[in-house]
Write an enzyme that holds these catalytic residues in place. Structure first.
Site, PDB file in Angstrom:
ATOM      1  CB  CYS A  49     -60.798 -56.846  60.079  1.00 27.93           C
ATOM      2  SG  CYS A  49     -62.333 -56.713  60.979  1.00 27.93           S
ATOM      3  CB  CYS A 100     -76.005 -83.346  24.034  1.00 29.03           C
ATOM      4  SG  CYS A 100     -77.498 -84.244  24.487  1.00 29.03           S
TER       5      CYS A 100
END
Ligand code: ZN
Length: 355
Positions: A178, A208
């Site tokens: 559940c 970079c």
């Protein structure tokens, strides 16, 4: 919450079955296992590959974060359920009535949890499944709160609370997992008969971002690229803040691609070839955690493909040192300032200065 309590009360007292069932689950699962997993920095899980097949069991790092970081990363609603063990209201979650084909994954770490073919209509108002993707991916703990004994379930990798499991489900397992919808993301399986262009996203950090973007921009099948920041806590960071190393973000490139023209695996090959994945927080002259080697996966299959690709690379001896690339679930992508976008292309260059 009250609705769920009422329903659970009815189940326990009215139907009778789950009381004994709960004690069976309790004996079977116990809390000792979970206590042990809490101190182990790694966990064994299984992922789902592109074809939807389970990978062999894999040892991966647990996604452990201090509570204050989860608070920053999650919305208050997610935090309340996933870290505070709250329960969303019945019939209010976004997946209880979802009948699409696909995979449900953990919002906290991206681990695949359930498949749509194990979902059934329990009538409870919460998404219900009769079995998880893999037993390894779900942790269990005895929950004695609210005057009841239940079996709480959580993500095996990041410990996010998911819901509970009961012994009143349908065949073949007779179990009912559940779930709280909010703890899961859904990744729809594309209909094989569907036509039209496909678009997927990928996100890489490889130093970079000027050079990394240019590398991916040249790849056939890549429809769009953007540079930005991800993986940290600060919202809407500036380049200057990221350079000061206090945001936790990496410089990243977001790639939009057509998987019919270039596969995610091929993009990974470009990624491995574009930088040195053995240097932590460093690429050439650029030093700092924002230059770390990192792959942010968007789907469970991207994670599986990434881990398989890394394993293959580690075995083939291409790098003499261990690969330190981090693999994390994709979170918010913050687009960098406009002057960083296609920085090298605008200047007629193909590589970063000093590289
Ligand atoms: Zn998780």
């Amino acid at each position: 919450m009250m609705t769920r309590l009422f329903w659970i009360g009815m189940t326990l007292a009215g139907l009778g079955i789950p009381v004994a069932a709960q004690s069976r689950l309790e004996k079977k699962e116990g809390s000792a296992m979970n206590a042990a997993s809490k101190i182990n920095p790694e966990v064994t899980v299984r992922l789902l590959n592109e074809k939807g097949n389970l990978t062999p069991p894999l040892r991966v790092a647990r996604a452990l974060k201090p509570d204050n970081e989860w608070k920053e990363l999650l919305t208050p609603e997610h935090y309340k359920v996933m870290r505070g063990k709250g329960t969303e209201r019945a019939f209010c979650g976004i997946f209880h009535d979802n009948h699409k084909k696909g995979v449900y994954a953990c919002v906290g770490c991206g681990l695949p949890l359930f498949r749509s073919d194990a979902k059934f209509d329990s009538g409870t108002g919460w998404p219900s499944f009769f079995q998880p993707v893999a037993e390894e991916n779900i942790g269990r703990e005895t929950d004695r709160t609210l005057g009841m004994t239940r079996t709480e379930i959580h993500c095996a990798r990041c410990d996010a609370h998911l819901g509970h499991v009961f012994d009143d489900g349908p065949d073949p397992t007779r179990l009912r997992y559940c779930l709280n919808s909010i703890a899961m993301s859904f990744h729809e399986t594309r209909d094989p008969a569907a036509t039209g262009p496909r678009r997927e996203k990928a996100m890489f950090g490889a130093g970079c971002f000027w050079g990394v973007e240019e590398t991916f921009r040249q790849v056939k099948g890549v429809a769009a690229t953007a540079v930005g920041f991800s993986g940290g806590l600060r919202k809407y960071p500036t380049y200057e803040q990221v350079c000061r190393h206090d945001t936790g973000h990496a410089e990243v490139v977001q790639v939009e691609f057509d998987p019919d023209r270039v596969s995610y695996e091929q993009l990974l090959d470009v990624f491995w070839g574009s930088h040195d994945p053995t240097t932590a927080d460093r690429q050439g002259p650029d030093v700092g955690s924002q230059y770390r080697s990192v792959i942010f996966f968007h789907t469970p299959s991207q994670e599986a493909t990434t881990r398989m690709s890394l394993e293959k690379l580690a075995k083939n001896g291409r790098f003499s040192r261990p690969i330190v690339t981090q693999i994390e679930t994709a979170r918010e992508f913050y687009r960098a300032e406009e002057y960083h976008q296609q920085y090298l292309a605008k200047r007629g260059k193909s590589d970063c200065p000093g590289k």
